[in-house]
Design a protein around this motif. Structure first.
Motif, mmCIF file in Angstrom:
data_model
loop_
_atom_site.group_PDB
_atom_site.id
_atom_site.type_symbol
_atom_site.label_atom_id
_atom_site.label_comp_id
_atom_site.label_asym_id
_atom_site.label_seq_id
_atom_site.Cartn_x
_atom_site.Cartn_y
_atom_site.Cartn_z
ATOM 1 N N GLN A 26 -2.250 8.861 3.607
ATOM 2 C CA GLN A 26 -1.354 9.780 4.311
ATOM 3 C C GLN A 26 -0.076 9.949 3.510
ATOM 4 O O GLN A 26 0.425 8.975 2.930
ATOM 5 N N VAL A 27 0.435 11.152 3.467
ATOM 6 C CA VAL A 27 1.767 11.409 2.925
ATOM 7 C C VAL A 27 2.709 11.408 4.119
ATOM 8 O O VAL A 27 2.833 12.399 4.836
ATOM 9 N N THR A 28 3.359 10.287 4.336
ATOM 10 C CA THR A 28 4.131 10.059 5.556
ATOM 11 C C THR A 28 5.613 10.367 5.394
ATOM 12 O O THR A 28 6.307 10.601 6.383
ATOM 13 N N GLY A 29 6.102 10.336 4.140
ATOM 14 C CA GLY A 29 7.540 10.312 3.930
ATOM 15 C C GLY A 29 8.088 8.940 4.278
ATOM 16 O O GLY A 29 7.388 8.082 4.830
ATOM 17 N N GLY B 39 0.784 -1.230 0.000
ATOM 18 C CA GLY B 39 0.000 0.000 0.000
ATOM 19 C C GLY B 39 0.813 1.276 0.000
ATOM 20 O O GLY B 39 0.331 2.318 0.461
ATOM 21 N N VAL B 40 2.012 1.242 -0.549
ATOM 22 C CA VAL B 40 2.871 2.426 -0.550
ATOM 23 C C VAL B 40 2.609 3.267 -1.799
ATOM 24 O O VAL B 40 2.500 2.748 -2.909
ATOM 25 N N THR C 167 6.612 10.226 -0.257
ATOM 26 C CA THR C 167 6.091 8.864 -0.146
ATOM 27 C C THR C 167 4.872 8.858 0.770
ATOM 28 O O THR C 167 4.806 9.603 1.754
ATOM 29 N N GLY C 168 3.899 7.995 0.451
ATOM 30 C CA GLY C 168 2.690 7.922 1.265
ATOM 31 C C GLY C 168 2.169 6.510 1.364
ATOM 32 O O GLY C 168 2.799 5.546 0.910
ATOM 33 N N ILE C 169 0.989 6.380 1.959
ATOM 34 C CA ILE C 169 0.349 5.077 2.112
ATOM 35 C C ILE C 169 -1.136 5.195 1.787
ATOM 36 O O ILE C 169 -1.761 6.250 1.989
ATOM 37 N N VAL C 170 -1.694 4.091 1.291
ATOM 38 C CA VAL C 170 -3.105 4.045 0.920
ATOM 39 C C VAL C 170 -3.496 2.574 0.800
ATOM 40 O O VAL C 170 -2.618 1.698 0.742
ATOM 41 N N ASP C 171 -4.774 2.305 0.764
ATOM 42 C CA ASP C 171 -5.282 0.961 0.478
ATOM 43 C C ASP C 171 -5.707 0.958 -0.990
ATOM 44 O O ASP C 171 -6.729 1.543 -1.355
ATOM 45 N N TYR C 172 -4.910 0.300 -1.853
ATOM 46 C CA TYR C 172 -5.195 0.344 -3.288
ATOM 47 C C TYR C 172 -6.477 -0.404 -3.654
ATOM 48 O O TYR C 172 -7.111 -0.084 -4.670
ATOM 49 N N ALA C 173 -6.874 -1.380 -2.849
ATOM 50 C CA ALA C 173 -8.159 -2.033 -3.100
ATOM 51 C C ALA C 173 -9.298 -1.031 -2.926
ATOM 52 O O ALA C 173 -10.290 -1.060 -3.662
#
Length: 407
Positions: A87-90, A50-51, A144-150
């Motif tokens: 979120q854009v977490t880095g 999920g990156v 860099t961030g995270i998400v649920d691509y589904a």
């Protein structure tokens, strides 16, 4: 008889993004998406960490570099617009051994060339971000961030429904016939016809491309998909506090894999992995899931033997880390010394659809091929999810060129 301007084969994020781009660029175009599973995003899209990748790693000027940088920005915009949690977490890329410092410098320069905001960090600065990480140097990547691509795919499906796209699950393709003005696609749900077909079949994209080539009397695809399984663990809930965000090792440039990394996901879980081992079938998510026929075809491919000859030491190490949890744990402890084998819980694996040339070269960029009636997406592993919206635009442009009347 079902007829469309465009038929997209494959209901992962690249196929859905292609259909979405077509509805935006050419609203009158009729589109169908065919997915062999009974749900969307069932394979590569729904089985990753999920990156939202920044574009740091990829060769300047490549499609991966260009589309990842654009895609990271556009994915964040898309999620913001449609209320998708992200979120854009880095993230940190850390060196744990002096031998990695040269590669880290090269990575920093590549990031700057790609327009990625990247900052060099001292060990003390690394500890400010991640107190439990051991490293001698590092990079911080801000985009860099995270998400649920589904979840992204579920939103795309809703949008496609609203735009009148025909979405058909359980529609595995069994045959293709290419005619001067259309392609006839046989599926498990019946026959569908389209003026142009887009092959976004992921792990089976080379099979679809070969089917189309035979129908057209053309050359077979220039690559073969070799499936590499990426196995994940996750930190036990009471140990998730060991990691605050995303931490990656310095990758080996000889491979398209980024190494075992630490990823705090959008739902709070912390994934550890993946490794990379040869899958025993194209959708083989464990050692128990095997297909003698598919495995034999993979092992008979000359490119596979070239890979084995060149990289057998690397492959042996990956297999050891797959079969022996202490070996996997030891690899993680290079960055995260406090972790123990008891802290690591098995998580669902993924399989990377890696295109390989007959000489054993692993295709390092996105790869599109095709004829007058076919567009093949023959290499779209990571960062394709991040880059999916620009990839969709690229494919849509190629499709619309084929649909344009000849003047």
């Amino acid at each position: 008889m079902l007829r469309y301007d465009v038929i997209v084969i494959g209901g992962g994020i690249v196929g859905l993004s292609t259909a979405y781009a077509l509805t935006r660029r050419s609203p009158g175009t009729t589109v169908a998406v065919l997915e062999k599973e009974t749900s969307w995003a069932a394979h590569q899209t729904g089985r990753n960490s999920g990156v939202i990748h920044s574009g740091l790693y990829y060769k300047p000027g490549s499609l991966k570099a260009r589309f990842a940088v654009q895609g990271a920005r556009r994915m964040v915009e898309f999620c913001s617009e449609h209320g998708i949690a992200h979120q854009v977490t880095g993230k940190l890329v850390v060196a744990t051994d002096p031998s990695e410092l040269g590669r880290m410098k090269t990575l920093f320069e590549r990031g700057e060339a790609n327009g990625v905001p990247v900052q060099e960090l001292t060990p003390e600065q690394i500890r400010e971000h991640e107190p439990n990480i051991r490293a001698i140097a590092g990079l911080h990547v801000g985009t860099t961030g995270i998400v649920d691509y589904a979840e992204v795919c579920r939103t795309l499906v809703d949008l496609l429904h609203k735009h009148g796209v025909s979405l058909r699950t359980g529609a595995g393709v069994t045959a293709l016939a290419v005619h001067p003005r259309e392609v006839v696609v046989q599926t498990r749900l019946g026959e569908v016809r389209g003026r142009v077909v887009v092959n976004c079949a992921g792990l089976y994209s080379d099979r679809i491309a070969a089917m189309a080539a035979r129908a057209e009397g053309g050359a077979p695809p220039p690559v073969r998909i070799v499936p590499f399984r990426g196995e994940y663990h996750e930190l036990a809930p009471h140990r998730r506090g060991l990691v605050n965000g995303l931490v990656y090792p310095v990758p080996d440039p000889a491979f398209p894999f980024l190494g075992v990394h630490l990823t705090r996901g959008i739902h709070g879980d912390v994934h550890v992995g993946p490794n990379a081992v040869l899958a025993l079938r194209r959708e083989g998510y464990s050692w128990a899931q095997a297909s003698p026929r598919e495995l034999a075809a993979t092992l008979a491919y000359p490119g596979m033997w070239h890979i084995a000859k060149r990289h057998w030491r690397y492959g042996a190490g990956e297999m050891l880390r797959s079969l022996a949890k202490p070996a996997f744990t030891k690899a993680v402890q290079r960055m995260l010394p406090a972790v123990t084998a008891d802290d690591l819980v098995r998580a669902p694996a993924g399989v990377r659809a890696q295109a390989v040339r007959p000489d054993g070269e692993l295709v390092d960029d996105f790869l599109f091929t095709g004829g007058e009636r076919i567009v093949n997406v023959l290499n779209a592993p990571s960062p394709a999810a991040t880059a999916s919206l620009p990839i969709g635009e690229e494919i849509a442009g190629r499709v619309l060129d084929r649909l344009a009347p000849v003047v």
